[in-house]
Design an enzyme around this catalytic site. Sequence first.
Site, PDB file in Angstrom:
ATOM      1  N   GLY A  34     -10.112   3.160  -7.191  1.00  8.78           N
ATOM      2  CA  GLY A  34      -9.882   3.228  -8.720  1.00  8.78           C
ATOM      3  C   GLY A  34      -9.630   1.742  -9.304  1.00  8.78           C
ATOM      4  N   TYR A  51      -6.571   4.956  -5.021  1.00 13.54           N
ATOM      5  CA  TYR A  51      -5.735   3.794  -5.726  1.00 13.54           C
ATOM      6  C   TYR A  51      -6.697   2.584  -5.506  1.00 13.54           C
ATOM      7  CZ  TYR A  51      -2.080   0.847  -7.012  1.00 13.54           C
ATOM      8  OH  TYR A  51      -1.318  -0.242  -7.775  1.00 13.54           O
ATOM      9  N   PHE A  86      14.255   1.321   1.630  1.00 16.70           N
ATOM     10  CA  PHE A  86      15.350   0.684   2.621  1.00 16.70           C
ATOM     11  C   PHE A  86      16.437   0.755   2.037  1.00 16.70           C
ATOM     12  CE2 PHE A  86      11.999  -1.571   5.862  1.00 16.70           C
ATOM     13  CZ  PHE A  86      11.466  -0.414   6.240  1.00 16.70           C
ATOM     14  N   GLY A 135       6.315  -1.805  12.798  1.00 12.62           N
ATOM     15  CA  GLY A 135       7.223  -2.738  11.827  1.00 12.62           C
ATOM     16  C   GLY A 135       6.638  -4.053  11.932  1.00 12.62           C
ATOM     17  N   ASN A 143       2.784  -7.116  -3.771  1.00 10.43           N
ATOM     18  CA  ASN A 143       3.932  -5.997  -3.660  1.00 10.43           C
ATOM     19  C   ASN A 143       5.094  -6.775  -4.609  1.00 10.43           C
ATOM     20  OD1 ASN A 143       2.419  -5.550  -1.084  1.00 10.43           O
ATOM     21  ND2 ASN A 143       4.040  -4.045  -1.177  1.00 10.43           N
ATOM     22  N   ARG A 163       8.321   3.593  -1.681  1.00 14.15           N
ATOM     23  CA  ARG A 163       7.911   2.213  -1.576  1.00 14.15           C
ATOM     24  C   ARG A 163       9.159   1.384  -0.800  1.00 14.15           C
ATOM     25  NH1 ARG A 163       5.497  -0.087  -6.990  1.00 14.15           N
ATOM     26  NH2 ARG A 163       6.985   1.301  -7.611  1.00 14.15           N
ATOM     27  N   VAL A 164       8.697   0.492   0.130  1.00 13.94           N
ATOM     28  CA  VAL A 164       9.628   0.186   1.271  1.00 13.94           C
ATOM     29  C   VAL A 164      10.770  -0.730   0.807  1.00 13.94           C
ATOM     30  CG1 VAL A 164       8.401  -2.266   1.744  1.00 13.94           C
ATOM     31  CG2 VAL A 164       9.410  -0.990   3.569  1.00 13.94           C
ATOM     32  N   ASP A 217      -2.830   1.728   6.588  1.00 10.81           N
ATOM     33  CA  ASP A 217      -1.807   1.022   6.080  1.00 10.81           C
ATOM     34  C   ASP A 217      -2.525  -0.702   6.537  1.00 10.81           C
ATOM     35  OD1 ASP A 217       1.235   1.555   5.655  1.00 10.81           O
ATOM     36  OD2 ASP A 217       0.946  -0.361   6.330  1.00 10.81           O
TER      37      ASP A 217
HETATM   38  N1  UDP Z   1       7.090   1.404   4.759  1.00  5.60           N
HETATM   39  C1  UDP Z   1       7.744   1.586   5.894  1.00  5.60           C
HETATM   40  N2  UDP Z   1       8.830   2.627   5.573  1.00  5.60           N
HETATM   41  C2  UDP Z   1       8.832   3.111   4.316  1.00  5.60           C
HETATM   42  C3  UDP Z   1       7.910   2.839   3.342  1.00  5.60           C
HETATM   43  C4  UDP Z   1       6.889   2.098   3.616  1.00  5.60           C
HETATM   44  O1  UDP Z   1       7.924   1.167   6.875  1.00  5.60           O
HETATM   45  O2  UDP Z   1       9.857   3.987   4.324  1.00  5.60           O
HETATM   46  C5  UDP Z   1       5.973   0.394   5.064  1.00  5.60           C
HETATM   47  C6  UDP Z   1       4.398   0.954   4.823  1.00  5.60           C
HETATM   48  O3  UDP Z   1       3.882   1.545   6.013  1.00  5.60           O
HETATM   49  C7  UDP Z   1       3.911  -0.398   4.459  1.00  5.60           C
HETATM   50  C8  UDP Z   1       4.902  -1.404   3.802  1.00  5.60           C
HETATM   51  O4  UDP Z   1       6.047  -0.901   4.402  1.00  5.60           O
HETATM   52  O5  UDP Z   1       3.220  -1.051   5.749  1.00  5.60           O
HETATM   53  C9  UDP Z   1       5.008  -1.562   2.345  1.00  5.60           C
HETATM   54  O6  UDP Z   1       4.849  -0.218   1.982  1.00  5.60           O
HETATM   55  P1  UDP Z   1       4.712   0.201   0.485  1.00  5.60           P
HETATM   56  O7  UDP Z   1       4.500   1.603   0.389  1.00  5.60           O
HETATM   57  O8  UDP Z   1       5.796  -0.545  -0.186  1.00  5.60           O
HETATM   58  O9  UDP Z   1       3.682  -0.799  -0.088  1.00  5.60           O
HETATM   59  P2  UDP Z   1       1.851  -0.996   0.172  1.00  5.60           P
HETATM   60  O10 UDP Z   1       1.825  -0.323   1.568  1.00  5.60           O
HETATM   61  O11 UDP Z   1       1.445  -0.068  -0.944  1.00  5.60           O
HETATM   62  O12 UDP Z   1       1.986  -2.500   0.222  1.00  5.60           O
END
Ligand code: UDP
Length: 298
Positions: free
Chosen positions: A133, A130, A176, A192, A159, A171-172, A257
């Site tokens: 790319g 990702y 959630f 977290g 985000n 996605r988080v 991450d």
């Molecule tokens: N995350 C989490 N629990 C979940 C999904 C994601 O703790 O069920 C965390 C993930 O590890 C990251 C943050 O939330 O640190 C954002 O994740 P997301 O996939 O939404 O976006 P990205 O990492 O691509 O910014």
Amino acid sequence: MWLPCLHTRNCKHVICLDNFHTGRRANIEQLTSQPNFQVVEHDIVDPLDIAVDRIFNLACPASPIKYQSDPVRTLKTSIVGTLNLLELAQRTGARILQASTSEIYGDPIVHPQKESYWGNVNPIGPRSCYDEGKRAAETLCFDFHRQHQVDVRVVRIFNTYGPRMQPDDGRVVSAFIDQALRGVALTIFGEGHQTRSFCFVDDLVDGMVAMMNQDDYIGPLNLGNPQELSIRELAEKIIEFTGSSSGIIFKSLPADDPTRRRPDITLAREILGFAPKTPLSDGLAKTVPYFRGLLESS
Ligand code: UDP
């Protein structure tokens, strides 16, 4: 692929091109009856010929579990797909806006992230399909601009959340909210402490349209909401907001991450007058009912 010219420069006709790999037809249901809205099922990895004067390229799965499920396809979408759209822009003289991403900053050492920061991306990790790319897509945009004078715009989207996200996209925010509404434990990856800054979708769309409609700056330009919070704080906020009895469980942190992320939007403010209007609590008030509706109808 060829499509007949269905519009003139003065007429607003929108062609929605999607391969429906992660998108859903239900998300555009309210638009399909409009006479000036046309849906075409197509994958931009395959060349296309179509009469257009503006192109918004948002193609590519954005959720880590989705883009990592077929990493080669993800790279092809950003690289071959963007190449096809830039060639289309070159042929038609269309202006093209590329939806780039904060992921091009990787796990950033500079905080908050300004557009001048070159990033800290692992080129061979699970997120690279990702991140790299999207980085290559930016390079293509700027090379097409320098070499072929294609009228490009590049925005880096941080985000974003809102109604019509899929509850199971991983996605988080969607994960959630879905977990809180179902009363199951919210899954925090790592401890977290990692941070993100969440922008409500309407604010982002305002920024993208403003970027497309201005003639002075091609990019790159950060678009997002600088209100930063830890993933733990987000979990607690969503539990409180939904009145859920859910607890929290901790799972291992995925590789690479990013530790923290927050856009510096000084440039967007100066160039577009961009100012996100929706605080997280208002954005959740618009998003949670959508997820509740999905659960009630399932
Ligand atoms: N995350 C989490 N629990 C979940 C999904 C994601 O703790 O069920 C965390 C993930 O590890 C990251 C943050 O939330 O640190 C954002 O994740 P997301 O996939 O939404 O976006 P990205 O990492 O691509 O910014």
